[in-house]
Design a protein around this motif. Structure first.
Motif, short mmCIF file in Angstrom:
data_model
loop_
_atom_site.label_atom_id
_atom_site.label_comp_id
_atom_site.label_asym_id
_atom_site.label_seq_id
_atom_site.Cartn_x
_atom_site.Cartn_y
_atom_site.Cartn_z
N GLN A 119 -42.83 67.71 59.20
CA GLN A 119 -42.53 66.58 58.31
C GLN A 119 -41.35 66.92 57.43
OE1 GLN A 119 -46.16 65.69 56.27
NE2 GLN A 119 -46.55 63.92 57.54
N GLN A 120 -41.40 68.10 56.81
CA GLN A 120 -40.27 68.46 55.95
C GLN A 120 -39.01 68.70 56.80
OE1 GLN A 120 -39.86 72.30 54.06
NE2 GLN A 120 -38.54 71.49 52.47
N ALA A 121 -39.20 69.50 57.87
CA ALA A 121 -38.02 69.88 58.67
C ALA A 121 -37.28 68.63 59.17
CB ALA A 121 -38.45 70.76 59.83
N GLU A 122 -38.02 67.68 59.72
CA GLU A 122 -37.37 66.51 60.32
C GLU A 122 -37.00 65.46 59.28
OE1 GLU A 122 -38.19 64.98 63.99
OE2 GLU A 122 -38.92 66.84 64.86
N MET A 123 -37.94 65.16 58.39
CA MET A 123 -37.70 64.01 57.50
C MET A 123 -36.77 64.36 56.35
SD MET A 123 -41.56 62.59 57.80
CE MET A 123 -41.53 61.10 56.87
N GLU A 124 -36.81 65.60 55.86
CA GLU A 124 -35.87 65.95 54.80
C GLU A 124 -34.46 66.11 55.39
OE1 GLU A 124 -37.00 68.21 50.90
OE2 GLU A 124 -36.11 69.71 52.20
N SER A 125 -34.41 66.44 56.68
CA SER A 125 -33.09 66.63 57.31
C SER A 125 -32.45 65.30 57.70
CB SER A 125 -33.23 67.51 58.56
OG SER A 125 -33.72 68.77 58.22
N ASN A 126 -33.21 64.47 58.40
CA ASN A 126 -32.58 63.29 59.00
C ASN A 126 -33.10 61.96 58.46
OD1 ASN A 126 -30.86 64.82 60.58
ND2 ASN A 126 -32.31 64.99 62.27
N GLY A 127 -33.93 62.01 57.45
CA GLY A 127 -34.44 60.76 56.87
C GLY A 127 -33.40 60.15 55.95
N LYS A 128 -32.34 59.68 56.52
CA LYS A 128 -31.18 59.21 55.74
C LYS A 128 -30.60 57.94 56.38
CE LYS A 128 -30.74 63.93 54.51
NZ LYS A 128 -30.28 65.26 54.84
N THR A 160 -32.53 55.53 62.07
CA THR A 160 -32.17 56.95 62.27
C THR A 160 -33.37 57.70 62.87
OG1 THR A 160 -32.60 57.30 59.91
CG2 THR A 160 -30.31 57.03 60.59
N VAL A 161 -34.27 58.21 62.05
CA VAL A 161 -35.38 58.94 62.67
C VAL A 161 -36.74 58.35 62.28
CG1 VAL A 161 -34.29 61.17 63.06
CG2 VAL A 161 -35.29 60.69 60.83
N ALA A 162 -37.70 58.66 63.14
CA ALA A 162 -39.06 58.17 62.94
C ALA A 162 -39.72 58.91 61.79
CB ALA A 162 -39.86 58.38 64.21
N SER A 163 -40.73 58.31 61.19
CA SER A 163 -41.56 59.07 60.24
C SER A 163 -42.49 59.96 61.06
CB SER A 163 -42.34 58.14 59.33
OG SER A 163 -43.11 57.25 60.09
N ILE A 164 -42.64 61.18 60.59
CA ILE A 164 -43.40 62.19 61.33
C ILE A 164 -44.76 62.38 60.68
CG2 ILE A 164 -43.44 64.65 61.99
CD1 ILE A 164 -41.11 63.31 63.27
N TRP A 165 -45.78 62.41 61.46
CA TRP A 165 -47.10 62.69 60.92
C TRP A 165 -47.94 63.28 62.05
CZ3 TRP A 165 -51.20 59.73 63.04
CH2 TRP A 165 -50.80 58.65 63.83
N LEU A 192 -26.73 61.02 65.55
CA LEU A 192 -26.84 59.89 64.62
C LEU A 192 -25.72 59.86 63.58
CD1 LEU A 192 -30.67 60.22 63.99
CD2 LEU A 192 -29.58 58.23 65.03
N GLN A 193 -24.93 60.93 63.56
CA GLN A 193 -23.85 61.09 62.56
C GLN A 193 -24.43 61.15 61.13
OE1 GLN A 193 -20.75 58.07 62.41
NE2 GLN A 193 -19.28 59.54 63.24
N ILE A 194 -25.51 61.91 61.02
CA ILE A 194 -26.23 62.03 59.74
C ILE A 194 -26.00 63.45 59.19
CG2 ILE A 194 -28.61 62.31 58.86
CD1 ILE A 194 -28.09 59.44 59.24
N CYS A 195 -25.86 63.58 57.88
CA CYS A 195 -25.77 64.91 57.27
C CYS A 195 -27.18 65.49 57.20
CB CYS A 195 -25.20 64.82 55.85
SG CYS A 195 -23.53 64.21 55.78
N SER A 196 -27.49 66.42 58.09
CA SER A 196 -28.87 66.90 58.20
C SER A 196 -29.22 67.98 57.18
CB SER A 196 -29.12 67.49 59.59
OG SER A 196 -28.84 66.55 60.58
N PHE A 197 -28.23 68.51 56.49
CA PHE A 197 -28.51 69.74 55.75
C PHE A 197 -28.50 69.58 54.23
CE2 PHE A 197 -27.23 70.91 60.01
CZ PHE A 197 -28.35 71.61 60.37
N ASP A 198 -28.43 68.35 53.75
CA ASP A 198 -28.62 68.14 52.31
C ASP A 198 -29.93 67.41 52.10
OD1 ASP A 198 -28.15 65.47 52.94
OD2 ASP A 198 -26.05 65.54 52.39
#
Ligand code: F6P
Length: 547
Positions: free
Chosen positions: A348-357, A370-375, A498-504
């Motif tokens: 959840q943190q790895a995917e959603m904090e990275s690409n939840g934008k 962009t990305v799905a919610s992970i659970w 997705l052209q998303i900044c995954s690392f902030d």
């Protein structure tokens, strides 16, 4: 730079997605008897079956065309070569350097990062040996028996998830505990049975500014001092892992007891660094290195395998197709291995904090999901809780099923039952059962027509629910390293696609800032005019009733 939606491959995927929506996965298997061979991959210790997804060869080829169009391999090189691909923070992204077991030099600003990493690993090694062998003593010369890791988010989830996954590898030289929540209940419960003379605290915080962690750390200090009555005891019972040595020293931690991490490691990708110290203390340094080796093996695979045989890239492409093109905006992580019980929380943190934008690299709103919610949850527990929804709700939730061939427990017959469920569920989710089959079945069971008419529609399973299956050999330090790195590279690849900044993670700042102000308000008689009507009244109600 061309926007993603203008690419021919993107447009083609939109139309292919529309076409495939009217196809059932069962038909795809009927049409192609080699579907499993075409859409699965065997790696060392891992079989990845992605055949139960709504894709065909044309879709896969077009997804790979998209990966080429967006220059995924070029971006991958940039990451491994220490370019500053964390665009909004102007930082390199080098978690792969933390497990660069080839020891090849990686240069950043004229410094060899590999040497810095090796120096910290050496320091960890010495410390881990001292603690595990009993030569690191507490203030009253007692051996350390318990480690309490205080940290939150990436400074908690990775280490705790791996510690839980590798419990069977621990020789119990020490007991490892985790405190992440600022809710005092957690730290009180963890500390209650422990003897301060035998406890070592690791304060794990990349920034060393995280309020929740500092609050817990202060409580831990007070708990120790209450017993030792001697400030000098802190040096024997506290170490820190941080990129902010200055703050850790101000807090009172001895300079020699501070392990470094760097701004080029994102918190959620940091378990490979000294943030993984509790793992190493639990399973021993050699096994910690095996964890790094497993991840390094996946790094090499990700770097060199062609896209159509590249597990992280394929996982990212499928996720992209499911969410962005087919519109499935939720994704379940379903481990069928007790060891992996924290995997979905970790991801959840790895995917959603990275690409939840929702803005691209240029700060423009993107016109696509962009990305799905992970659970998720352990599969068997989920089966008896929310799988009803997975099978019959009108919201399709693609799922990753993760299981192991060999169990970590000696109870083999349990494992057979577990794995029977593992295989049954992806089959059921895909094939479903239609009304005609339901009616035949009820008839065969001797139900009268009136009952059949009444309950048949309720028993229909449409199926056609996409799943991935990851079948691991066994959960070991090496394979868990491979598994985590697989998802890390999936996340990276999906961000590029997705052209998303995954690392902030700017999205966590707003609430943090507000909480700091509200805390002042809760501690005083003043009230702040700057709240909406709901929040203002909630705070007022709380303050009126809180003792
Ligand atoms: O608030 C989110 C976050 O910044 C995460 O990205 C990070 O893993 C966590 O807080 C903890 O941060 P730190 O390690 O700096 O205490």
């Amino acid at each position: 730079m061309t926007s993603r939606t203008q690419l021919n491959s993107w447009k083609k995927l939109q139309s292919l997605a529309e076409d495939i929506k009217s196809t059932h996965l069962n038909q795809l298997f009927e049409q192609n008897p080699d579907r499993f061979d075409n859409f699965s991959l065997k790696l060392d210790n891992m079989l990845f079956d992605y055949s139960k997804n709504l894709i065909n060869q044309e879709i896969l080829d077009t997804l790979i065309e998209l990966a080429n169009d967006v220059q995924l391999s070029h971006w991958r090189e940039k990451m491994f070569n220490a370019e500053r691909i964390n665009l909004t923070e102007n930082r390199a992204v080098l978690h792969t350097a933390l497990r660069n077991r080839s020891l090849s030099p990686i240069m950043l600003d004229g410094e060899n990062v590999t040497e810095q990493v090796e120096a910290q690993l050496e320091k960890m090694k010495g410390f881990v040996q001292q603690v595990r062998q009993g030569s690191w003593l507490g203030y009253s010369n007692k051996r350390i028996t318990d480690i309490v890791n205080i940290g939150v988010g990436g400074s908690n989830l990775g280490p705790q998830m791996v510690t839980e996954a590798l419990k069977h590898e621990s020789d119990q030289s020490v007991n490892v505990h985790y405190v992440s929540n600022v809710d005092g209940t957690q730290i009180s419960e963890v500390l209650a049975p422990l003897n301060p003379e035998k406890v070592l605290f690791i304060i794990s915080s990349k920034t060393f500014t995280t309020t929740e962690t500092i609050t817990n750390a202060n409580t831990a200090v007070a708990w120790l001092l209450n017993k030792s009555q001697d400030k000098a005891s802190i040096a024997k019972h506290f170490v820190a892992v941080t990129a902010n040595k200055e703050n850790a020293m101000k807090f009172g931690i001895d300079g020699d007891s501070i392990f470094s991490m760097w701004d080029w490691v994102g918190g959620r990708f940091s378990l490979w660094s000294a943030i993984g110290l509790p793992i190493a203390l639990d399973i021993g340094f050699e096994k910690f290195i095996q964890l790094l080796e497993g991840a390094h093996e996946m790094d090499e695979h990700f770097k060199h395998a062609p896209f159509d045989q590249n597990a992280p890239v394929l996982l990212a492409l499928i996720s992209l197709f499911n969410c962005t093109f087919l519109g499935f905006k939720s994704q379940a992580i379903l481990p069928y291995d007790q060891s992996l019980h924290m995997l979905s929380a970790y991801l959840q943190q790895a995917e959603m904090e990275s690409n939840g934008k929702s803005v691209n690299w240029h700060g423009e709103q993107v016109p696509y999901a962009t990305v799905a919610s992970i659970w998720g949850e352990l599969g068997i527990n989920g089966q008896h809780a929310f799988y009803q929804y997975l099978h019959q709700s009108n919201n399709v939730v693609p799922a990753d099923f993760i299981g192991s061939i060999e169990p970590v427990s000696g109870l083999k017959h349990h494992h057979t039952t577990l794995m029977a469920n593992f295989f049954a569920q992806t089959q059921a989710l895909m094939t479903g059962v239609n009304e005609q089959q339901v009616r035949q079945d009820l008839k065969a069971k001797g139900r009268v027509q009136q009952v059949i008419d009444k309950i048949a529609p309720h028993k229909v399973h449409e199926g056609n629910r996409p799943t991935n299956t990851l079948l691991m050999s066994k959960i070991t330090p090496h394979t868990i390293g491979q598994l985590i790195a697989l998802y890390e590279h999936k996340i990276f690849s999906q961000g590029i696609l997705l052209q998303i900044c995954s690392f902030d993670q700017w999205g966590v700042e707003l609430g943090k800032g507000l909480a700091a102000n509200i805390e002042d308000e809760l501690n005083s008689d003043s009230s702040c005019a700057d709240h909406d009507g709901s929040t203002a009244n909630l705070i007022k109600h709380y303050k009126a009733l809180a003792s």
